[in-house]
Design an enzyme around this catalytic site. Structure first.
Site, PDB file in Angstrom:
ATOM      1  N   HIS A  95     -44.300  29.452 -69.895  1.00 45.60           N
ATOM      2  CA  HIS A  95     -44.144  28.256 -70.728  1.00 45.60           C
ATOM      3  C   HIS A  95     -45.228  27.243 -70.341  1.00 45.60           C
ATOM      4  CE1 HIS A  95     -42.569  24.601 -72.499  1.00 45.60           C
ATOM      5  NE2 HIS A  95     -41.835  25.375 -73.283  1.00 45.60           N
ATOM      6  N   GLU A  97     -45.231  24.171 -69.935  1.00 42.53           N
ATOM      7  CA  GLU A  97     -44.859  23.174 -68.915  1.00 42.53           C
ATOM      8  C   GLU A  97     -44.983  23.763 -67.516  1.00 42.53           C
ATOM      9  OE1 GLU A  97     -41.123  22.059 -70.726  1.00 42.53           O
ATOM     10  OE2 GLU A  97     -42.266  21.182 -72.377  1.00 42.53           O
ATOM     11  N   GLU A 167     -46.792  28.524 -78.793  1.00 43.70           N
ATOM     12  CA  GLU A 167     -46.364  27.130 -78.657  1.00 43.70           C
ATOM     13  C   GLU A 167     -47.582  26.256 -78.395  1.00 43.70           C
ATOM     14  OE1 GLU A 167     -41.984  26.633 -77.506  1.00 43.70           O
ATOM     15  OE2 GLU A 167     -43.062  26.930 -75.645  1.00 43.70           O
ATOM     16  N   SER A 212     -41.770  21.332 -81.741  1.00 40.30           N
ATOM     17  CA  SER A 212     -41.132  20.414 -82.687  1.00 40.30           C
ATOM     18  C   SER A 212     -40.505  21.112 -83.897  1.00 40.30           C
ATOM     19  CB  SER A 212     -42.125  19.327 -83.126  1.00 40.30           C
ATOM     20  OG  SER A 212     -42.560  18.576 -81.998  1.00 40.30           O
TER      21      SER A 212
HETATM   22  P1  13P Z   1     -39.822  20.980 -78.657  1.00 38.92           P
HETATM   23  O1  13P Z   1     -39.064  21.770 -79.714  1.00 38.92           O
HETATM   24  O2  13P Z   1     -38.962  19.929 -78.005  1.00 38.92           O
HETATM   25  O3  13P Z   1     -41.123  20.505 -79.159  1.00 38.92           O
HETATM   26  O4  13P Z   1     -40.130  22.022 -77.473  1.00 38.92           O
HETATM   27  C1  13P Z   1     -40.728  23.239 -77.756  1.00 38.92           C
HETATM   28  C2  13P Z   1     -40.693  24.074 -76.537  1.00 38.92           C
HETATM   29  O5  13P Z   1     -41.412  23.834 -75.588  1.00 38.92           O
HETATM   30  C3  13P Z   1     -39.746  25.191 -76.499  1.00 38.92           C
HETATM   31  O6  13P Z   1     -39.986  26.029 -75.416  1.00 38.92           O
END
Ligand code: 13P
Length: 252
Positions: A95, A97, A167, A212
């Site tokens: 991911h 993050e 993503e 999003s």
């Molecule tokens: P959002 O839907 O809050 O933009 O997050 C997407 C995400 O990182 C899912 O793993």
């Protein structure tokens, strides 16, 4: 026909009470007959509890991260076999993050991917470019590099039965969704690239879009040929939003 998937990544949100309330609502509103896979990804401390609540198979459980190691002196880490032991079916790997905040590089993500498969779980490999990379015209280069890291380490066969999630970093948590056409273009690029190595794997591979996704844009995104569902962050914390997103996938 690929079976669509809607995955709810709760990130670092929730509590025992809040999770119980959300899962009770989801249990009531998500329909067993919908021909899609629905999965929630709670924080790791809540995985066992969540899996115990979801025993009828309508909603699956997955982990947000996993160790690349199988066992040993790795304080704070959780192995793929432990995740399987408590009832997980899936694990996110790479991911954005984790790539950004925990400095996970492509090689580590590729090792995690194999650890997940080795334990009999399904990895969901997350890829995506930053705004800077997109503006520099490097979107395809970045996502290709991220997928190639897995292929180069484990072979194209490793992608069989796995899931990809595109993503774009600039669309995560920003309210700024990729347009359906932008998502489709990257999904088609990824599938086409994999097709040059294995046509069957490319055809079967599910590629989710994340960034999003909400009830108001899900149907449009899922109408794209190569968008096989969504990886939903913020909107998955609302039973009503998540239910509408799943309904949109089921209706495609
Ligand atoms: P959002 O839907 O809050 O933009 O997050 C997407 C995400 O990182 C899912 O793993």
């Amino acid at each position: 026909m690929r079976r669509l998937m809607v995955a709810g990544n709760w990130k670092m949100h929730g509590s025992r009470a809040a999770n119980a309330a959300l899962l009770t609502e989801l249990d009531l509103t998500l329909k067993a007959e919908w021909p899609i896979d629905m999965v929630v990804f709670p924080p790791s401390v809540y995985l066992a509890d969540t899996a115990r609540r979801l025993t009828d198979g309508v909603i699956g459980v997955g982990a947000q991260d996993v160790s690349a190691e199988s066992a040993g002196a790795f304080t704070g880490q959780v192995s793929a076999s432990m995740l399987k032991d408590v009832g997980c079916l899936y694990t996110l790997v790479g991911h954005s993050e984790r790539r950004q905040l925990n400095r996970e590089d492509d090689a580590l993500v590729a090792r995690k991917f194999a650890a997940v498969q080795g334990a009999g779980l399904i990895p969901i490999l997350c890829v995506g470019e930053t705004l800077q990379e997109r503006e520099a015209g490097n979107t395809e280069g970045v996502v290709a590099r991220q997928v190639d890291a897995v292929i180069n380490m484990h072979g194209i066969g490793a992608l069989a039965g796995s899931v990809l999630a595109y993503e774009p970093v600039w669309a995560i948590g920003t309210g700024r969704t990729a347009s359906p056409e932008q998502a489709q273009a990257v999904h088609a690029f990824l599938r086409g690239r994999i097709r040059t190595q294995d046509a069957n794997i490319a055809t079967e591979l599910r590629i989710l879009y994340g960034g999003s996704v909400k009830a108001s844009n899900a149907a449009e995104l899922f109408s794209m040929t190569d968008v096989d569902g969504g990886l939903v962050g913020g909107a998955s914390l609302s039973a009503d939003e998540f239910q509408q997103i799943c309904a949109a996938a089921a209706a495609r």
